[in-house]
Design a protein around this motif. Structure first.
Motif, PDB file in Angstrom:
ATOM      1  N   THR A 743      -5.821   8.452  -1.237  1.00 21.18           N
ATOM      2  CA  THR A 743      -6.898   9.377  -1.592  1.00 21.18           C
ATOM      3  C   THR A 743      -6.985   9.525  -3.102  1.00 21.18           C
ATOM      4  O   THR A 743      -8.081   9.518  -3.690  1.00 21.18           O
ATOM      5  CB  THR A 743      -6.648  10.750  -0.939  1.00 21.18           C
ATOM      6  N   GLY A 744      -5.812   9.639  -3.743  1.00 23.90           N
ATOM      7  CA  GLY A 744      -5.799   9.726  -5.205  1.00 23.90           C
ATOM      8  C   GLY A 744      -6.340   8.475  -5.859  1.00 23.90           C
ATOM      9  O   GLY A 744      -7.098   8.537  -6.835  1.00 23.90           O
ATOM     10  N   GLU A 745      -5.973   7.296  -5.317  1.00 22.37           N
ATOM     11  CA  GLU A 745      -6.471   6.027  -5.869  1.00 22.37           C
ATOM     12  C   GLU A 745      -7.979   5.928  -5.722  1.00 22.37           C
ATOM     13  O   GLU A 745      -8.673   5.469  -6.630  1.00 22.37           O
ATOM     14  CB  GLU A 745      -5.787   4.861  -5.158  1.00 22.37           C
ATOM     15  N   ARG A 746      -8.496   6.392  -4.561  1.00 26.23           N
ATOM     16  CA  ARG A 746      -9.942   6.321  -4.361  1.00 26.23           C
ATOM     17  C   ARG A 746     -10.675   7.225  -5.333  1.00 26.23           C
ATOM     18  O   ARG A 746     -11.731   6.879  -5.859  1.00 26.23           O
ATOM     19  CB  ARG A 746     -10.299   6.707  -2.913  1.00 26.23           C
ATOM     20  N   LYS A 747     -10.073   8.407  -5.588  1.00 26.19           N
ATOM     21  CA  LYS A 747     -10.705   9.319  -6.537  1.00 26.19           C
ATOM     22  C   LYS A 747     -10.795   8.672  -7.912  1.00 26.19           C
ATOM     23  O   LYS A 747     -11.806   8.769  -8.601  1.00 26.19           O
ATOM     24  CB  LYS A 747      -9.921  10.624  -6.608  1.00 26.19           C
ATOM     25  N   ASP A 748      -9.705   7.979  -8.287  1.00 25.80           N
ATOM     26  CA  ASP A 748      -9.722   7.279  -9.576  1.00 25.80           C
ATOM     27  C   ASP A 748     -10.776   6.176  -9.569  1.00 25.80           C
ATOM     28  O   ASP A 748     -11.488   5.970 -10.560  1.00 25.80           O
ATOM     29  CB  ASP A 748      -8.339   6.676  -9.871  1.00 25.80           C
ATOM     30  N   LEU A 749     -10.859   5.450  -8.438  1.00 24.08           N
ATOM     31  CA  LEU A 749     -11.810   4.351  -8.328  1.00 24.08           C
ATOM     32  C   LEU A 749     -13.243   4.880  -8.384  1.00 24.08           C
ATOM     33  O   LEU A 749     -14.111   4.304  -9.046  1.00 24.08           O
ATOM     34  CB  LEU A 749     -11.575   3.596  -7.012  1.00 24.08           C
ATOM     35  N   VAL A 750     -13.503   5.989  -7.700  1.00 23.56           N
ATOM     36  CA  VAL A 750     -14.837   6.596  -7.731  1.00 23.56           C
ATOM     37  C   VAL A 750     -15.174   7.060  -9.146  1.00 23.56           C
ATOM     38  O   VAL A 750     -16.305   6.894  -9.623  1.00 23.56           O
ATOM     39  CB  VAL A 750     -14.911   7.776  -6.734  1.00 23.56           C
ATOM     40  N   ALA A 767     -23.543   1.029  -9.411  1.00 22.57           N
ATOM     41  CA  ALA A 767     -23.432  -0.342  -8.906  1.00 22.57           C
ATOM     42  C   ALA A 767     -22.095  -0.916  -9.344  1.00 22.57           C
ATOM     43  O   ALA A 767     -21.730  -0.820 -10.514  1.00 22.57           O
ATOM     44  CB  ALA A 767     -24.580  -1.208  -9.416  1.00 22.57           C
ATOM     45  N   GLY A 768     -21.358  -1.494  -8.384  1.00 19.33           N
ATOM     46  CA  GLY A 768     -20.056  -2.038  -8.748  1.00 19.33           C
ATOM     47  C   GLY A 768     -19.461  -2.890  -7.654  1.00 19.33           C
ATOM     48  O   GLY A 768     -19.973  -2.946  -6.528  1.00 19.33           O
ATOM     49  N   SER A 769     -18.353  -3.550  -8.014  1.00 16.18           N
ATOM     50  CA  SER A 769     -17.651  -4.425  -7.080  1.00 16.18           C
ATOM     51  C   SER A 769     -16.172  -4.054  -7.061  1.00 16.18           C
ATOM     52  O   SER A 769     -15.332  -4.740  -7.644  1.00 16.18           O
ATOM     53  CB  SER A 769     -17.824  -5.900  -7.478  1.00 16.18           C
ATOM     54  N   PRO A 770     -15.821  -2.954  -6.390  1.00 14.60           N
ATOM     55  CA  PRO A 770     -14.427  -2.500  -6.361  1.00 14.60           C
ATOM     56  C   PRO A 770     -13.560  -3.414  -5.493  1.00 14.60           C
ATOM     57  O   PRO A 770     -14.068  -4.081  -4.582  1.00 14.60           O
ATOM     58  CB  PRO A 770     -14.526  -1.108  -5.744  1.00 14.60           C
ATOM     59  N   GLU A 771     -12.257  -3.439  -5.791  1.00 16.07           N
ATOM     60  CA  GLU A 771     -11.329  -4.213  -4.971  1.00 16.07           C
ATOM     61  C   GLU A 771     -10.967  -3.402  -3.730  1.00 16.07           C
ATOM     62  O   GLU A 771     -10.454  -2.299  -3.831  1.00 16.07           O
ATOM     63  CB  GLU A 771     -10.054  -4.540  -5.765  1.00 16.07           C
ATOM     64  N   VAL A 772     -11.260  -3.952  -2.553  1.00 12.89           N
ATOM     65  CA  VAL A 772     -10.966  -3.276  -1.294  1.00 12.89           C
ATOM     66  C   VAL A 772     -10.352  -4.280  -0.321  1.00 12.89           C
ATOM     67  O   VAL A 772     -10.507  -5.494  -0.474  1.00 12.89           O
ATOM     68  CB  VAL A 772     -12.237  -2.659  -0.659  1.00 12.89           C
ATOM     69  N   GLU A 773      -9.669  -3.745   0.709  1.00 12.70           N
ATOM     70  CA  GLU A 773      -9.062  -4.587   1.737  1.00 12.70           C
ATOM     71  C   GLU A 773     -10.013  -4.833   2.901  1.00 12.70           C
ATOM     72  O   GLU A 773      -9.992  -5.884   3.526  1.00 12.70           O
ATOM     73  CB  GLU A 773      -7.768  -3.936   2.262  1.00 12.70           C
ATOM     74  N   THR A 774     -10.825  -3.839   3.233  1.00 18.75           N
ATOM     75  CA  THR A 774     -11.740  -3.943   4.369  1.00 18.75           C
ATOM     76  C   THR A 774     -13.122  -3.450   3.980  1.00 18.75           C
ATOM     77  O   THR A 774     -13.287  -2.686   3.016  1.00 18.75           O
ATOM     78  CB  THR A 774     -11.243  -3.110   5.569  1.00 18.75           C
ATOM     79  N   ALA A 775     -14.103  -3.864   4.775  1.00 22.81           N
ATOM     80  CA  ALA A 775     -15.479  -3.431   4.532  1.00 22.81           C
ATOM     81  C   ALA A 775     -15.625  -1.922   4.748  1.00 22.81           C
ATOM     82  O   ALA A 775     -16.448  -1.270   4.099  1.00 22.81           O
ATOM     83  CB  ALA A 775     -16.442  -4.187   5.457  1.00 22.81           C
ATOM     84  N   ASP A 776     -14.819  -1.362   5.646  1.00 20.20           N
ATOM     85  CA  ASP A 776     -14.912   0.078   5.906  1.00 20.20           C
ATOM     86  C   ASP A 776     -14.538   0.903   4.675  1.00 20.20           C
ATOM     87  O   ASP A 776     -14.990   2.046   4.530  1.00 20.20           O
ATOM     88  CB  ASP A 776     -14.005   0.464   7.077  1.00 20.20           C
ATOM     89  N   LEU A 795     -24.634   1.199  -4.908  1.00 21.64           N
ATOM     90  CA  LEU A 795     -24.698  -0.198  -4.478  1.00 21.64           C
ATOM     91  C   LEU A 795     -23.309  -0.798  -4.693  1.00 21.64           C
ATOM     92  O   LEU A 795     -22.873  -0.961  -5.840  1.00 21.64           O
ATOM     93  CB  LEU A 795     -25.726  -1.006  -5.273  1.00 21.64           C
ATOM     94  N   LEU A 796     -22.608  -1.125  -3.620  1.00 21.83           N
ATOM     95  CA  LEU A 796     -21.275  -1.700  -3.731  1.00 21.83           C
ATOM     96  C   LEU A 796     -21.235  -3.026  -2.993  1.00 21.83           C
ATOM     97  O   LEU A 796     -21.744  -3.148  -1.879  1.00 21.83           O
ATOM     98  CB  LEU A 796     -20.218  -0.754  -3.147  1.00 21.83           C
ATOM     99  N   ALA A 797     -20.601  -4.018  -3.613  1.00 18.06           N
ATOM    100  CA  ALA A 797     -20.431  -5.338  -2.982  1.00 18.06           C
ATOM    101  C   ALA A 797     -19.071  -5.885  -3.398  1.00 18.06           C
ATOM    102  O   ALA A 797     -18.754  -5.912  -4.586  1.00 18.06           O
ATOM    103  CB  ALA A 797     -21.546  -6.296  -3.400  1.00 18.06           C
ATOM    104  N   SER A 798     -18.280  -6.313  -2.399  1.00 19.39           N
ATOM    105  CA  SER A 798     -16.917  -6.775  -2.687  1.00 19.39           C
ATOM    106  C   SER A 798     -16.563  -7.952  -1.801  1.00 19.39           C
ATOM    107  O   SER A 798     -17.129  -8.145  -0.719  1.00 19.39           O
ATOM    108  CB  SER A 798     -15.909  -5.643  -2.448  1.00 19.39           C
ATOM    109  N   ALA A 799     -15.581  -8.736  -2.271  1.00 21.20           N
ATOM    110  CA  ALA A 799     -15.064  -9.856  -1.493  1.00 21.20           C
ATOM    111  C   ALA A 799     -14.002  -9.338  -0.526  1.00 21.20           C
ATOM    112  O   ALA A 799     -13.057  -8.687  -0.936  1.00 21.20           O
ATOM    113  CB  ALA A 799     -14.459 -10.912  -2.419  1.00 21.20           C
ATOM    114  N   VAL A 800     -14.192  -9.644   0.779  1.00 18.35           N
ATOM    115  CA  VAL A 800     -13.244  -9.237   1.814  1.00 18.35           C
ATOM    116  C   VAL A 800     -12.979 -10.436   2.717  1.00 18.35           C
ATOM    117  O   VAL A 800     -13.900 -10.933   3.383  1.00 18.35           O
ATOM    118  CB  VAL A 800     -13.806  -8.060   2.665  1.00 18.35           C
ATOM    119  N   ASP A 801     -11.737 -10.922   2.710  1.00 17.79           N
ATOM    120  CA  ASP A 801     -11.352 -12.076   3.535  1.00 17.79           C
ATOM    121  C   ASP A 801     -12.266 -13.279   3.319  1.00 17.79           C
ATOM    122  O   ASP A 801     -12.698 -13.947   4.274  1.00 17.79           O
ATOM    123  CB  ASP A 801     -11.366 -11.685   5.029  1.00 17.79           C
TER     124      ASP A 801
END
Length: 870
Positions: A743-750, A767-776, A795-801
């Motif tokens: 939760t703390g990491e997400r707050k920093d990311l937001v 608009a950004g491309s944050p590093e995430v593990e899953t689309a959820d 607008l968020l777009a990231s590479a997942v798998d």
């Protein structure tokens, strides 16, 4: 949205609306001889629709595994045809009707992220007998569908017939997803009902409102009912933005595994693509059929299983898979779907064994038959003719090469087979068999064993296996079969032929000159043929022989003990519905009002084992039907009984009519262990159990696992439970700390994302491309962005798998000024080579081009700017 989420969403949606979450039925319909397989979610509920039974609830929802045979040859050729599939359904038995069914179908479609402007609907257009369903038309219009988006179709497409020759029926209304003209045909008037791939039917609503009599006349029912079905593979295809069912998360991993085994790229050629799709789909279908007790054979559902296994193997061989592979694919099926179907995990070893044996056997057939077929096709092509029926018949009759496969292989080379002539040849052989043997002997169609029986019908074999397991006898007839086997007829035989839920005996035949191992026994009218394999020397006709049954395999007695125990524990209303007995393992179906509890199953198991330890005598005897009824002998199978019947009596507590073979005392069973209990239809349960050495091995395996766990935990075996409980508490504490850290990491990311926000005509655009593990995780991020900046557009777009996941969220103020998240995502997805859509406030998309993320975000920002007019 992945398939597991769709299953959960569908169930929860309808449970919230008063539906009972029903158990899925087996693929083998219980007590319904009208069909080979469960083909739809409504099948187990036919008694409710027919009004002959009362449902446990007037509203039910299920996820039903289904199997249809009519599309076998289309599998791999189209974007949507399957044999096995899961059908999500919601049912109303005289409760809600068209208005609710239509409204809820649209509400759930919205929750699945399907844009309304992509949905078309069809209704029944009427005919001379039944009026058009104008009520459904008006309901669709009330939800915003215009006349040009409502397609009227005929009876073959949009009218559901009764579940039997007469009974309830009614019009249908279907929802279609429009993939766009690029997926369609050249017809400018193309619309739902066309055979092209543009419009995908993903949900069928059946309005059961008429009763059909024997003359086909329809009478309106006092109350209407609802039967709906949404194909999980199809809706996953839509929500995941892929072009065909083989690219969704249910089948794509199987296609990739097949490609890995073949050492080929899935798109290397159309032939490779088709082969990999067939291998994947049939591996899945075979896995579930075997899980539900089907085994490869020559008749009915057994033949369907054999056909899809052989079809998959032939396609694998055609693209260069030179070693048995199907068991590896079925393992992948278990890995993929075992979470939703625990019984699949339990049956994994049996699935592996069955498909591996069938593949090895069929590869020998392929080696023999393919050379003959390819040469015959070459000659026919050179002569400009179709493949002669005589070739197809020889392949079928001599080599066991299925005609269906011959026809398919010919079609792949744009050749045809003389099917009419082939049918005549088959009928001629059946007639020869009928004239040489009593009527009814060859009802399943002739083969090499039947041909042997026809030639040696006069040398009838007398079955003496009820009384003796070892006999001295004479080899009366001997013949060679394929694969090095022999057909044998003994003067007297102790070997039981398969029937009545019991598989055939195995054992040995010894003569002075040789030894045979018995593999199978085929039953004929008052006769039998033994199929055996030479082990030593050479057995000859006319020799004296000693025939010995492998008595360890005879454990049908356990089903009688189980039946008796169920009636004691659950009540005398329990009725047997069928059984299957194999060496040291059995399956027992029974009709019961309520599912047994875990405690009741333990009582049943304990009672059976007590009967075994008490060593009760087992006595078969033959008597009249009248006397059997007088002494209370149970007879629940729908079998034909003559004047005299065989009764199996276990001491003074169990009497049943039974033609199977049994131990002489209950102690010979050794041990009994229930391994599974499940529903296989309305008021029908199935118990699976193991006996003897298999049960002992089961407990040894548990003991070994327990000891291994104790060793891994570095504690004594008696401390394992306490240690695991302590570790579970520690894991829960760590998970809490991890969630707090995330939760703390997400707050920093937001905060980082908001720091890069720009103002577009008074609206904050993130608009950004944050590093995430899953689309959820992207959804969680946009939720937190909206919580901090309610009127922003994210607008968020990231590479997942290895793929791109994209999400767009628009605040109410932005939507009020013309920004629609669905339009923004559509502007983004071309850059990532994918598809997407959604509602004005939230939309999702995806694609394969990771390198296009930057361009996609730029295109989305431009779309927002254009919508805001600046």
């Amino acid at each position: 949205m992945n398939s597991a989420d769709i299953r959960d969403l569908y169930r929860d949606f309808f449970v919230e609306r008063g539906h009972l979450a029903g158990e899925p039925a087996s693929l083998v319909p219980a007590g319904d001889a009208s069909v080979l397989f469960t083909t739809a979610g409504m099948q187990q509920y036919k008694p409710y629709f027919l009004g002959v039974e009362t449902p446990p609830n007037t509203r039910i929802t299920t996820c039903q595994r289904s199997f249809r045979t009519n599309d076998i040859e289309n599998v791999g050729k189209t974007a949507r045809h399957l044999t096995f599939f899961e059908m999500l359904g919601n049912f109303s038995f005289g409760d809600y009707f068209k208005a609710e069914a239509i409204q809820w179908s649209l509400e759930l479609s919205d929750q699945l992220g399907i844009p309304r402007d992509k949905v078309w609907v069809s209704v029944f257009g009427g005919d001379a007998q039944v009026p058009a369903d104008e009520e459904a038309v008006e309901l669709w219009k009330s939800h915003g569908f215009t006349e040009d988006r409502i397609v009227r179709l005929g009876r073959s497409d949009n009218f559901w017939g009764p579940a039997g020759p007469t009974g309830p029926c009614g019009p249908c209304s279907e929802l279609y997803y429009d993939f766009g003209p690029e997926m369609g045909c050249d017809d400018p008037a193309c619309k739902p009902g066309c055979d092209c791939d543009r419009y995908l039917e993903y949900w069928n609503l059946v309005f059961v409102q008429y009763d059909m009599d024997e003359a086909g006349n329809l009478t309106p029912l006092p109350k209407g009912s609802i039967d709906t079905g949404m194909g999980l593979d199809r809706i996953a295809m839509v929500t995941q933005g892929v072009a065909n069912v083989f690219e969704n998360d249910l089948l794509a991993p199987l296609v990739r595994k097949g490609a890995e085994l073949a050492g080929a790229e899935p798109a290397a050629s159309s032939a490779v693509t088709r082969a990999l799709r067939i291998m994947a789909e049939h591996a899945r279908g075979a896995s579930f059929l075997i899980m539900d007790g089907v085994l490869p054979g020559n008749d009915g559902r057994d033949y369907v299983l054999r056909r899809i296994i052989r079809r998959a193997v032939q396609q694998g061989v055609a693209i260069g898979v030179d070693k048995p592979f199907l068991a590896t694919l079925t393992d992948a099926v278990v890995d993929l779907m075992g979470g939703a179907y625990p019984a699949l995990v339990e049956a994994q070893s049996e699935i592996r064994r069955v498909v591996d044996e069938e593949e090895v056997r069929f590869r020998r057939t392929l080696d023999q038959g393919m050379g003959i077929l390819e040469e015959a096709l070459r000659r026919a092509r050179d002569a400009g003719a179709e493949l002669p029926a005589e070739i197809a018949f020889e392949l079928h009759d001599t080599y066991g090469f299925p005609f269906d496969l011959t026809r398919e292989i010919a079609a792949e080379q744009e050749m045809t087979v003389d099917e009419v002539r082939f049918g005549h040849l088959m009928e001629e052989q059946r007639e020869r068999a009928r004239s040489a043997q009593k009527e009814g002997t060859f009802a399943s169609g002739p083969g090499e064993v039947e041909d042997f029986q026809r030639r040696y019908a006069e040398n009838a074999s007398e079955f003496v296996g009820y009384e003796r397991l070892e006999v001295f006898t004479v080899v009366r007839a001997l013949g060679e079969l394929s694969n090095g086997r022999l057909a044998v007829k003994l003067a007297e035989s102790p070997f039981y032929a398969e029937g009545g839920g019991q598989i055939a005996d195995t054992g040995w035949i010894h003569t002075d000159a040789g030894k045979l191992e018995v593999e199978n026994v085929v039953k004929f009218e008052n006769d039998q043929v033994i199929v055996a394999r030479p082990v030593e020397g050479k057995v000859a006709e006319g020799e004296r022989a000693k025939a010995m049954v492998n008595a360890v395999r005879r454990h049908q007695t356990a089903t009688h003990l189980l039946h008796n125990a169920l009636r004691i524990v659950l009540g005398e209303h329990v009725r047997q519905g069928g059984s299957m007995v194999r060496p040291e393992r059995l399956r027992f179906d029974f009709f019961v009002r309520e599912a047994p509890t875990a405690e009741q199953l333990r009582q049943v198991e304990d009672l059976v084992n007590r009967r075994i330890v008490e060593n009760h005598p087992v006595r078969p005897f033959v008597t009249t039907r009248e006397y059997a009824a007088e002494i209370g002998a149970l007879a629940f199978f729908e079998e034909k009984y003559g004047e005299f019947v065989r009764v199996l009596e276990i001491d003074d507590f169990s009497r049943e009519l039974c033609g199977g073979t049994h131990v002489s005392s209950t102690s010979q069973i050794g041990l009994f262990k229930i391994t599974g209990s499940q529903s296989v239809g309305a008021n029908t349960r199935r118990i699976e159990a193991i006996t003897s050495a298999a049960a002992i091995e089961h407990y040894r395996g548990l003991e070994h696992e327990w000891d291994a766990l104790a060793t891994e935990l570095k504690v004594r075996p008696d401390r394992v439970t306490a240690t695991v409980e302590r570790l579970a508490v520690q894991v829960r504490d760590l998970e809490k700390k991890l969630r707090a850290a995330e939760t703390g990491e997400r707050k920093d990311l937001v905060s980082d994302l908001l720091a890069g926000a720009v103002d577009v005509s008074g609206v904050t655009v993130v608009a950004g491309s944050p590093e995430v593990e899953t689309a959820d995780e992207l959804l969680t991020l946009v939720d937190e962005i909206r919580a901090r900046r309610p009127d922003s557009v994210a607008l968020l777009a990231s590479a997942v798998d290895g793929r791109v996941a994209a999400v767009v969220a628009a605040g109410d103020a932005a939507v009020g000024r013309g920004v629609k998240a669905g339009d923004v995502i559509k502007a983004m997805v071309p850059a990532i080579g994918g598809k997407g859509g959604g509602k004005p406030t939230l939309a999702r998309g995806g694609g394969a081009e990771v390198g296009g993320i930057g361009a996609a975000l730029a295109a989305g920002t431009t779309a927002v700017r254009d919508a805001l007019g600046g």
